[in-house]
Design an enzyme around this catalytic site. Sequence first.
Site, PDB file in Angstrom:
ATOM      1  CB  SER A 250      -0.934  -0.014   1.212  1.00 39.17           C
ATOM      2  OG  SER A 250      -0.207   0.055   2.401  1.00 39.17           O
TER       3      SER A 250
ATOM      4  CG  HIS B 176      -1.000  -5.605   4.149  1.00 40.40           C
ATOM      5  ND1 HIS B 176      -0.507  -4.871   5.195  1.00 40.40           N
ATOM      6  CD2 HIS B 176      -0.484  -5.038   3.028  1.00 40.40           C
ATOM      7  CE1 HIS B 176       0.269  -3.897   4.736  1.00 40.40           C
ATOM      8  NE2 HIS B 176       0.287  -3.977   3.417  1.00 40.40           N
TER       9      HIS B 176
ATOM     10  CD  GLN C 299      -2.289  -1.644   4.932  1.00 40.40           C
ATOM     11  OE1 GLN C 299      -2.545  -1.344   3.782  1.00 40.40           O
ATOM     12  NE2 GLN C 299      -1.237  -1.166   5.567  1.00 40.40           N
ATOM     13  CD  GLU C 300      -0.436  -2.184   9.123  1.00 40.70           C
ATOM     14  OE1 GLU C 300       0.048  -1.752  10.184  1.00 40.70           O
ATOM     15  OE2 GLU C 300       0.117  -2.076   8.020  1.00 40.70           O
TER      16      GLU C 300
ATOM     17  CD  GLU D 201       2.302  -5.321   7.697  1.00 43.07           C
ATOM     18  OE1 GLU D 201       1.794  -5.005   8.797  1.00 43.07           O
ATOM     19  OE2 GLU D 201       2.716  -4.488   6.875  1.00 43.07           O
TER      20      GLU D 201
ATOM     21  CG  ASP E 145      -1.790   1.664   8.502  1.00 44.31           C
ATOM     22  OD1 ASP E 145      -2.457   2.639   8.097  1.00 44.31           O
ATOM     23  OD2 ASP E 145      -0.805   1.217   7.892  1.00 44.31           O
TER      24      ASP E 145
ATOM     25  CD  GLU F  34       0.486   3.711   9.737  1.00 46.72           C
ATOM     26  OE1 GLU F  34       0.737   3.087  10.794  1.00 46.72           O
ATOM     27  OE2 GLU F  34       0.956   3.370   8.639  1.00 46.72           O
TER      28      GLU F  34
ATOM     29  CG  ASP G 245       2.523   4.812   5.855  1.00 41.07           C
ATOM     30  OD1 ASP G 245       3.554   5.111   5.232  1.00 41.07           O
ATOM     31  OD2 ASP G 245       2.018   3.660   5.775  1.00 41.07           O
TER      32      ASP G 245
ATOM     33  CE  LYS H  67       5.251   1.905   5.763  1.00 38.19           C
ATOM     34  NZ  LYS H  67       4.042   2.078   4.930  1.00 38.19           N
TER      35      LYS H  67
ATOM     36  CG  HIS I   8       7.058  -3.849   9.148  1.00 40.65           C
ATOM     37  ND1 HIS I   8       6.463  -5.070   9.310  1.00 40.65           N
ATOM     38  CD2 HIS I   8       6.036  -2.946   9.256  1.00 40.65           C
ATOM     39  CE1 HIS I   8       5.172  -4.918   9.503  1.00 40.65           C
ATOM     40  NE2 HIS I   8       4.893  -3.649   9.483  1.00 40.65           N
ATOM     41  NE  ARG I   9       6.576   0.150   2.960  1.00 42.02           N
ATOM     42  CZ  ARG I   9       6.364   1.086   2.028  1.00 42.02           C
ATOM     43  NH1 ARG I   9       7.359   1.892   1.704  1.00 42.02           N
ATOM     44  NH2 ARG I   9       5.189   1.234   1.453  1.00 42.02           N
ATOM     45  CB  SER I  10       3.241  -5.294   3.564  1.00 42.20           C
ATOM     46  OG  SER I  10       3.348  -4.671   2.301  1.00 42.20           O
TER      47      SER I  10
ATOM     48  CE  LYS J 297       2.862   0.120  10.474  1.00 41.80           C
ATOM     49  NZ  LYS J 297       1.644   0.473   9.725  1.00 41.80           N
TER      50      LYS J 297
HETATM   51  P1  PGA Z   1       3.043  -1.320   3.119  1.00 40.98           P
HETATM   52  O1  PGA Z   1       2.164  -1.379   4.428  1.00 40.98           O
HETATM   53  O2  PGA Z   1       4.416  -1.696   3.464  1.00 40.98           O
HETATM   54  O3  PGA Z   1       2.335  -2.295   2.215  1.00 40.98           O
HETATM   55  O4  PGA Z   1       2.954   0.107   2.602  1.00 40.98           O
HETATM   56  C1  PGA Z   1       2.567  -0.914   5.662  1.00 40.98           C
HETATM   57  C2  PGA Z   1       1.811   0.314   6.075  1.00 40.98           C
HETATM   58  O5  PGA Z   1       0.926   0.802   5.353  1.00 40.98           O
HETATM   59  O6  PGA Z   1       2.105   0.853   7.128  1.00 40.98           O
HETATM   60 ZN    ZN Z   2       0.514   2.548   6.813  1.00 40.83          ZN
END
Ligand code: PGA
Ligand code: ZN
Length: 435
Positions: free
Chosen positions: A43, A161, A169-170, A211, A248, A294, A321, A346, A374-376, A397
Amino acid sequence: MALSISSLFGREVLDSRGTPTLEVELQLSDGSRGRAMVPSGASKGEHEALELRDGDPKRYLGKGVLKAVRNIQDEVARILVGKSFADLKAVDHCLIQADGTDQKKKFGANTILGVSLAYAHALSASQKRELYWIFNEMMGLSSKDLSMPTPLMNILNGGVHANNGLEIQEFMIVPHGFESFSEALRAGTEVFHHLKNRLHDLHYSTAVGDEGGFAPNLESNEQAIELICEAITKAGYHLGKQISLALDVASSSFFNKEKVLYDFRWKGASSVNSQELIEFYESLRKKYPLVSIEDGLDENDWNGWAKLTQTLGKSTQLVGDDLFVTQKKYLEKGIREKVGNAILIKVNQVGSLSETMETMLLGKKHGYRSIVSHRSGETEDITIAHLAVGSGCGQIKTGSLSRGERTAKYNELLRIEEGALRRGTCIPFFRAFTA
Ligand code: PGA
Ligand code: ZN
């Protein structure tokens, strides 16, 4: 005298989604070596620095990174090998200049970041010091600033994800009411297992998403939150006092540009506007110990973000983000327009460690908290654990409590905490939130 770079090479390896990514190895003139791998998002923010991929459909469905490998071997090696640099900043600066584009389009942000990460590891080996010291010094901080971060653990996955229909998403748990990182990690892990048992009893899938969080086909976002609260209580922890919640939303991924609405189910409707989404967050905030949200609104919805910040900014951490993409110019805009109060960090969104740290320092100066992330699409690389400790930013995170690429970071944090204790010092646990 500054050490010179004696060799540099890149290779194509796999990330946690089975997608190729770049690994870089670098050697200094004293023989010290550094090696690192680059992560990759799903994302992604619109303004992220360029991730260079081959686009050749005959290899890895176009996702190969041989162009980046070639960049390292050819032009980047020509620029760096045999030269000495005062520090990591000088290496980064040299490559950023040679690339010369706004979003690192010539070499690719993955190429430049790979070198930056590998150089940091080589410095740590050369100085025989833990990597977090390299970051601590580079940011102009001292040993007093070191801290173990509060983890934001993504134990239930939705959005892009997972493929379970949840918009958010999270769904994260935040174990903050503990004395040490290892205790916080244990508590979070116990909740993860209780959630698994509960999902199993209810006949939901306990398979995990990108994740490492569960990705069941639930009825609604609210049901996901309820199940997590039950698991916290079942594990014997005090909801809100010891463990709170974070989301998130990654709302850019369900923002419908044509309709200028969010494809988000709430109160029987299938889409909502920014104001309604803010009301949804307010309703959650009243009902649950939700400490951090987020990307609550789309990355281009700056007016909505300003309203969100006015409404919830005093009580809730509002993290940008996709909105800030770890880049100073977007964070500067946020500071000017009073948007958000925290930034997700990131390293590959900006594409070098020096710029990452500059963004963190800018945030710190203006009261914006940083959450190292991190990243996904991840690897077993553990650099971000050291960045969180060295910068003392207080939060990390790095996913759920399963999948090796996620636990790699948690395990490195355990080593850092335990290693310090063994040497007779203590890196204090940063309690990012209080009840
Ligand atoms: P991404 O997801 O690494 O796929 O961007 C992580 C996030 O959105 O925080
Ligand atoms: Zn995010």
